[in-house]
Design a protein around this motif. Structure first.
Motif, short mmCIF file in Angstrom:
data_model
loop_
_atom_site.label_atom_id
_atom_site.label_comp_id
_atom_site.label_asym_id
_atom_site.label_seq_id
_atom_site.Cartn_x
_atom_site.Cartn_y
_atom_site.Cartn_z
N PHE A 72 0.82 -1.22 0.00
CA PHE A 72 0.00 0.00 0.00
C PHE A 72 0.86 1.26 0.00
CE2 PHE A 72 -2.98 -3.08 1.89
CZ PHE A 72 -3.97 -2.96 0.93
N ARG A 121 -6.39 7.04 -3.02
CA ARG A 121 -7.53 6.45 -2.33
C ARG A 121 -8.61 6.00 -3.32
NH1 ARG A 121 -9.43 8.48 2.92
NH2 ARG A 121 -8.06 10.23 2.54
N TYR A 125 -8.19 2.57 -4.86
CA TYR A 125 -8.54 1.44 -3.99
C TYR A 125 -10.04 1.32 -3.82
CZ TYR A 125 -3.62 1.01 -2.79
OH TYR A 125 -2.28 0.82 -2.85
N VAL A 126 -10.73 2.47 -3.72
CA VAL A 126 -12.20 2.42 -3.62
C VAL A 126 -12.77 1.77 -4.88
CG1 VAL A 126 -14.30 3.81 -3.56
CG2 VAL A 126 -12.40 4.40 -2.07
N THR A 127 -12.21 2.15 -6.04
CA THR A 127 -12.68 1.56 -7.29
C THR A 127 -12.45 0.05 -7.30
OG1 THR A 127 -12.14 3.63 -8.38
CG2 THR A 127 -12.55 1.73 -9.79
N GLU A 128 -11.29 -0.37 -6.80
CA GLU A 128 -11.01 -1.81 -6.75
C GLU A 128 -12.05 -2.53 -5.89
OE1 GLU A 128 -7.10 -2.96 -5.31
OE2 GLU A 128 -7.85 -4.98 -4.93
N LEU A 129 -12.34 -1.93 -4.72
CA LEU A 129 -13.35 -2.52 -3.84
C LEU A 129 -14.68 -2.66 -4.55
CD1 LEU A 129 -13.26 -0.83 -0.31
CD2 LEU A 129 -13.17 -3.25 -0.82
N MET A 130 -15.10 -1.57 -5.20
CA MET A 130 -16.44 -1.56 -5.80
C MET A 130 -16.49 -2.47 -7.02
SD MET A 130 -18.42 0.12 -3.96
CE MET A 130 -19.79 0.75 -4.88
N LEU A 131 -15.41 -2.53 -7.78
CA LEU A 131 -15.40 -3.44 -8.93
C LEU A 131 -15.58 -4.88 -8.45
CD1 LEU A 131 -12.68 -2.16 -11.40
CD2 LEU A 131 -15.12 -2.39 -11.78
N HIS A 132 -14.86 -5.19 -7.38
CA HIS A 132 -14.97 -6.54 -6.83
C HIS A 132 -16.40 -6.79 -6.33
CE1 HIS A 132 -13.30 -9.73 -3.86
NE2 HIS A 132 -13.82 -10.26 -4.93
N ALA A 133 -16.99 -5.77 -5.73
CA ALA A 133 -18.33 -5.94 -5.15
C ALA A 133 -19.42 -6.01 -6.22
CB ALA A 133 -18.62 -4.80 -4.18
N LEU A 134 -19.29 -5.18 -7.25
CA LEU A 134 -20.37 -5.07 -8.24
C LEU A 134 -20.26 -6.09 -9.36
CD1 LEU A 134 -20.75 -1.23 -8.63
CD2 LEU A 134 -22.29 -2.82 -7.51
N ASP A 135 -19.04 -6.56 -9.60
CA ASP A 135 -18.85 -7.43 -10.76
C ASP A 135 -19.10 -8.89 -10.39
OD1 ASP A 135 -16.23 -8.12 -13.14
OD2 ASP A 135 -18.37 -7.91 -13.40
N HIS A 144 -10.09 -8.01 0.26
CA HIS A 144 -11.23 -7.11 0.38
C HIS A 144 -11.31 -6.53 1.79
CE1 HIS A 144 -14.88 -5.91 -1.82
NE2 HIS A 144 -15.31 -5.63 -0.62
N LEU A 197 -8.63 -3.87 2.39
CA LEU A 197 -9.02 -2.60 1.76
C LEU A 197 -10.12 -1.92 2.58
CD1 LEU A 197 -9.02 -3.51 -2.03
CD2 LEU A 197 -7.46 -1.98 -0.84
N LEU A 256 -10.31 1.84 4.16
CA LEU A 256 -11.15 2.81 3.45
C LEU A 256 -12.54 3.01 4.04
CD1 LEU A 256 -10.24 1.51 -0.07
CD2 LEU A 256 -9.62 3.75 0.80
N TYR A 272 -23.55 -5.38 0.10
CA TYR A 272 -23.11 -6.78 0.06
C TYR A 272 -22.50 -7.13 1.40
CZ TYR A 272 -18.52 -4.65 -0.75
OH TYR A 272 -17.39 -3.90 -0.65
N LEU A 310 -20.10 1.59 -13.73
CA LEU A 310 -18.79 1.64 -13.08
C LEU A 310 -17.82 0.74 -13.82
CD1 LEU A 310 -17.13 2.47 -10.42
CD2 LEU A 310 -17.61 0.14 -9.75
#
Lengths: 161, 313
Positions: free
Chosen positions: A93, A111, A114-124, B127, B130, B134, B155, B256
């Protein structure tokens, strides 16, 4: 690992800051093990987070001393800050570079990345359905979203966006 | 021929056909719990029967069922090929080939389960790290973590260190009652470890990535698990709140992911609509005796291959 725990115990765990998600009486991340270790692991995570915030807010690489000075309301030993920065660098990090006799640290990515990485993982979730996370509602296509919007209107509810 | 091979082959074929039928059936929506149990039994029974049928082909009759017969069959075939006497070599080679295929299938099924579990553990750990850097708490969603992103996402991260995550976009999109319904739904997932129910099916997806039936099975079980969590949430919240929350989150579809990543969407389309329809016009649960029948079928599906594998008649 053990060494770091001992060191943190010696300098005393920093008091958790208000707004920390790990502070509530019902811990979101619970841990097995003794009481002391649990609180220290949680506070270690909280310290990492505070130090990452300092790195993210800074435009230039910072020395350990500078990071320590920017951690407001905390009286942390130099070695504690150094240990946590070292951990963050090992986890990928933070990046560090030599500057004379000192190391300078900066965030490896901002930042938002990393937020985008989190959300991509969550939404995809529809892509791999790996069962790692459980989404409340999976993403739907545009035409289906239109159908859902109309269903919402027929319920007498206004779609919000 | 050794009769167990026919029975096991029939069970393997029957479970596959049964899975295809169950995937398009609508009665599971009325009792998702019983249907999920049947799905687990179908998966386990298929695996045991497929491995067992191959093993039975190469087994010699013995006292300890197909498993014992396969072992002595392998020993006999190896001895005759190595020492050059006993049964004709062609039969020994054929016997070794089917036994090797059986062992390979068994190893593959075990391996994908381990690999899928490992992948899930790694993904969740990343996850969680992170999130610890965050996410923050919010009084609107007590006990959940909030990530500052405009897209609507809600989720949970299952596991020993579980977490419920709500995006800032969802906080804006839903009112307090709908948020409470979402939290109740996610808490149901975490408490009942629904992720473990899905794990074998995502593992099967790894073993047979091209199989339409496996993909269909996974999607169906995933939907049933969501319905089960919906049912649990209904014990605490009215159906309408959960339904409007689903419609809002589903309809928000904030862009997104890069457009290419959305190509896989399609199976998800009917899911939200099916769940909403179920919430707004609830159907009676299956009668108790039908549910008992489903559970007995599930038990029988597993018992038949296990008995044939371990016991001779």
């Amino acid at each position: 690992m053990g060494y770091q725990h001992v060191q943190l115990l010696k300098v005393g765990c920093p008091v958790s800051a208000p707004g920390c998600p790990f502070a509530p009486a019902e811990p979101v991340f619970s841990c097995f093990g003794s009481e002391v270790r649990v609180t220290c692991v949680n506070r270690l995570g909280e310290l990492e987070r505070a130090i990452m915030d300092v790195l993210w807010d800074s435009t230039e690489p910072l020395t350990v001393r500078q990071v320590g000075l920017r951690l407001i309301n905390r009286d942390l030993a130099h070695t504690t800050v150094m240990t946590v920065l070292d951990r963050l660098a090992k986890k990928g990090f933070a990046r560090r570079q030599r500057d004379g006799r000192a190391w300078r640290y900066q965030a490896a990515a901002n930042r938002e990345a990393y937020v985008t990485e989190l959300m991509l993982h969550a939404l995809d979730q529809t892509g791999d359905r790996s069962a790692a996370l459980a989404s409340f509602a999976r993403r739907v296509s545009d035409s289906e979203a239109e159908v859902l919007r109309r269903a919402l209107e027929s319920l007498g509810e206004l779609p919000r966006d | 021929m050794f009769p167990p091979v026919l029975v096991l082959a029939a069970v393997a074929g029957g479970t596959a056909l049964g899975a295809a039928a169950l995937a398009s059936a609508r009665w599971p929506y009325r009792s998702p719990g019983a249907a999920i149990l049947l799905w687990q039994a179908l998966g386990l029974s298929w695996g045991l029967a497929a491995v067992g049928a191959l093993a039975a082909l190469g087994a010699v009759p013995g006292r300890y069922g197909v498993a014992g017969g396969a072992l002595s069959g392998a020993v006999r075939a190896l001895r005759s090929t190595a020492l050059g006497f006993g049964a004709p070599t062609l039969i020994a080679a054929a016997r070794l080939a089917v036994l090797a295929a059986s062992a390979a299938l068994f190893a593959l099924l075990c391996w994908v389960l381990v690999a899928a579990s490992a992948a899930v553990i790694v993904a969740r750990r990343r996850h969680r790290v992170l999130l610890s850097l965050l996410a923050h708490g919010d009084p609107k969603v007590p006990g959940a973590l909030v990530v500052d992103h405009p897209a609507a996402a809600a989720y949970c991260v299952p596991g020993l260190h579980s977490a419920i995550v709500i995006s800032a976009g969802t906080l804006d999109l839903l009112d307090a009652a709908e948020l409470a319904a979402v939290l109740a739904h996610e808490r149901a997932h975490l408490r009942a470890r629904h992720d473990l129910v899905l794990l074998p099916f995502s593992a099967l997806g790894r073993a047979f990535p091209r199989s339409r039936l496996v993909r269909q099975s996974h999607a169906t079980v995933a939907l049933l698990v969501e319905m089960l969590a919906d049912d649990r949430a209904l014990r605490q919240r009215p159906a309408r709140e959960l339904a409007t929350a689903l419609l809002r989150v589903g309809a928000s579809g904030a862009g997104l992911a890069p457009s290419g990543a959305l190509a896989a969407v399609g199976t998800a389309d009917a899911e939200v609509a099916a769940r909403v329809a179920r919430l707004l016009t609830p159907q009676a649960r299956l009668p108790l005796h039908v549910q008992a029948l489903v559970c007995c079928t599930a038990a029988l599906l597993v018992a038949v291959p296990v008995t044939l594998l371990l016991h001779s008649f």
